[in-house]
Motif scaffolding. Structure first.
Motif, PDB file in Angstrom:
ATOM      1  N   LEU A   1       0.856  -1.178   0.000  1.00 13.00           N
ATOM      2  CA  LEU A   1       0.000   0.000   0.000  1.00 13.00           C
ATOM      3  C   LEU A   1       0.893   1.230   0.000  1.00 13.00           C
ATOM      4  O   LEU A   1       1.747   1.388   0.880  1.00 13.00           O
ATOM      5  CB  LEU A   1      -0.916   0.012   1.222  1.00 13.00           C
ATOM      6  N   ILE A   2       0.683   2.094  -0.988  1.00 11.42           N
ATOM      7  CA  ILE A   2       1.541   3.263  -1.154  1.00 11.42           C
ATOM      8  C   ILE A   2       0.709   4.522  -0.936  1.00 11.42           C
ATOM      9  O   ILE A   2      -0.204   4.823  -1.714  1.00 11.42           O
ATOM     10  CB  ILE A   2       2.172   3.288  -2.555  1.00 11.42           C
ATOM     11  N   GLY A   3       0.999   5.233   0.142  1.00 15.76           N
ATOM     12  CA  GLY A   3       0.314   6.488   0.432  1.00 15.76           C
ATOM     13  C   GLY A   3       0.864   7.595  -0.446  1.00 15.76           C
ATOM     14  O   GLY A   3       2.066   7.886  -0.414  1.00 15.76           O
ATOM     15  N   LEU A   4       0.014   8.186  -1.267  1.00 11.63           N
ATOM     16  CA  LEU A   4       0.446   9.212  -2.214  1.00 11.63           C
ATOM     17  C   LEU A   4       0.090  10.608  -1.694  1.00 11.63           C
ATOM     18  O   LEU A   4      -0.918  10.805  -1.049  1.00 11.63           O
ATOM     19  CB  LEU A   4      -0.217   8.986  -3.573  1.00 11.63           C
ATOM     20  N   GLY A   5       0.922  11.545  -2.002  1.00  8.88           N
ATOM     21  CA  GLY A   5       0.681  12.919  -1.577  1.00  8.88           C
ATOM     22  C   GLY A   5       1.966  13.532  -1.055  1.00  8.88           C
ATOM     23  O   GLY A   5       2.885  12.836  -0.646  1.00  8.88           O
TER      24      GLY A   5
ATOM     25  N   ALA B   1      -2.739   1.928  -4.491  1.00  7.33           N
ATOM     26  CA  ALA B   1      -2.441   3.359  -4.372  1.00  7.33           C
ATOM     27  C   ALA B   1      -3.482   4.001  -3.461  1.00  7.33           C
ATOM     28  O   ALA B   1      -4.678   3.947  -3.743  1.00  7.33           O
ATOM     29  CB  ALA B   1      -2.461   4.018  -5.748  1.00  7.33           C
ATOM     30  N   VAL B   2      -3.015   4.594  -2.372  1.00 11.12           N
ATOM     31  CA  VAL B   2      -3.904   5.176  -1.361  1.00 11.12           C
ATOM     32  C   VAL B   2      -3.861   6.693  -1.490  1.00 11.12           C
ATOM     33  O   VAL B   2      -2.829   7.314  -1.222  1.00 11.12           O
ATOM     34  CB  VAL B   2      -3.467   4.761   0.059  1.00 11.12           C
ATOM     35  N   ASN B   3      -4.962   7.290  -1.910  1.00  7.79           N
ATOM     36  CA  ASN B   3      -4.991   8.759  -2.012  1.00  7.79           C
ATOM     37  C   ASN B   3      -6.426   9.256  -2.156  1.00  7.79           C
ATOM     38  O   ASN B   3      -7.337   8.482  -2.431  1.00  7.79           O
ATOM     39  CB  ASN B   3      -4.139   9.217  -3.196  1.00  7.79           C
ATOM     40  N   ASP B   4      -6.603  10.547  -1.975  1.00  9.78           N
ATOM     41  CA  ASP B   4      -7.931  11.140  -2.111  1.00  9.78           C
ATOM     42  C   ASP B   4      -7.953  12.244  -3.158  1.00  9.78           C
ATOM     43  O   ASP B   4      -8.692  13.221  -3.044  1.00  9.78           O
ATOM     44  CB  ASP B   4      -8.417  11.675  -0.761  1.00  9.78           C
ATOM     45  N   VAL B   5      -7.127  12.089  -4.177  1.00  9.23           N
ATOM     46  CA  VAL B   5      -7.085  13.042  -5.282  1.00  9.23           C
ATOM     47  C   VAL B   5      -7.912  12.496  -6.437  1.00  9.23           C
ATOM     48  O   VAL B   5      -7.820  11.312  -6.756  1.00  9.23           O
ATOM     49  CB  VAL B   5      -5.616  13.275  -5.727  1.00  9.23           C
TER      50      VAL B   5
END
Length: 292
Positions: free
Chosen positions: A130-134, A190-194
């Motif tokens: 799990l890759i936290g993006l930002g 891919a972990v993100n809220d974009v």
């Protein structure tokens, strides 16, 4: 009175834990009998690992990697041996916080350092990453990560390119190592809220490149480069949907993870709320106020 605090970090000034402390002090000064409950939030960007570590007892794995400009640094990720799951925060090796304001140069930065972390996790046996993006300092479409995991990006003369923003437009062909690569048995998330697409007026370059040091002409060049990369990926690999919501996250890293590794996209806040079991908290504690 029962109050639930759910802050993310205040980027550039306070960590989420510090926001909780400040809010708690203010509330208790005026209403000392208030019962305060807290949940650390993160959208997958800066603080992603802090939040995961708050709710899960995981191993901290230190790695020698590189920063966005290619300088040697030490960083880390979290690893769950039981489930063979690694949690990686892109900002820890490819983040804007690793550079001083005078060093911001999105034309020269790369996600290669994050790729080194991912490779380390794969070689340690991770089956899910799990890759936290930002919080990225990059706009390379995920080429940096891909270059560490078996992909080569070539110009029209067959020369291998540095995987940096200014070279997006110079990619003529993409090659992948032959045979079964270790990561092919790994599930990428891919972990993100974009919700931004890869390119266009709402894309990675036009919305985010300015804060990474780009001027107006560079923003146009990066946007054109991302569009060009997606065309080469489509023609060479037959993958990648550049207009899929979320592909613009972290300078197009989300797009690269999807195109090169078939990554799944999930909402950062939904993922972390599930980890914090927030639904049960709301039902059991009968919260009066939520501050977020």
């Amino acid at each position: 009175m029962k109050v639930l605090l759910i802050p993310d970090k205040f980027k550039g000034s306070l960590r989420a834990e510090e926001v909780i402390l400040a809010l708690s002090k203010g509330i208790l000064r005026l209403a000392p009998k208030t019962a305060i409950f807290t949940v650390l939030a993160s959208d997958g960007g800066d603080g992603f690992l802090d939040t995961v570590n708050h709710y899960k007892a995981l191993d901290k794995v230190e790695v020698v990697t590189i920063d966005p400009l290619g300088r040697r640094i030490r960083s880390y990720y979290l690893y769950d041996k039981t489930n063979k799951t690694a949690y990686i925060e892109l900002a820890k090796a490819s983040g804007i916080a690793l550079l001083s304001p005078s060093e911001l140069n999105v034309m020269e930065t790369s996600t290669k350092g994050t790729g080194i972390q991912i490779k380390d996790a794969v070689l340690k046996g991770a089956k899910q990453i799990l890759i936290g993006l930002g919080g990225s300092a990059t706009n390379d479409g995920g080429m940096g990560i891909a270059s560490v995991l078996g992909y080569r990006f070539l110009d029209s003369n067959g020369n291998e390119l540095r995987t940096i923003g200014k070279n997006l437009v110079n990619v003529s062909h993409i090659e992948r190592e032959e045979g079964n690569l270790p990561w092919q048995a790994v599930s990428f998330i891919a972990v993100n809220d974009v919700s931004n697409p890869l390119y266009g007026v709402e894309g990675a370059a036009y919305i985010y490149a300015k804060q990474k040091g780009a001027n107006s002409s560079q923003i146009k060049a990066l946007d054109h480069g991302l569009q060009h990369l997606s065309s080469v990926v489509k023609n060479t690999l037959g993958t990648g949907d550049a207009l899929l919501p979320g592909t613009g996250a972290a300078g197009g890293t989300a797009y690269g993870l999807k195109a090169f590794f078939n990554a799944e996209f999930i909402s950062g806040i939904d993922f972390l709320f599930k980890m914090a079991e927030i639904s049960s908290l709301l039902e059991e504690k009968k919260i009066d106020y939520i501050i977020t």
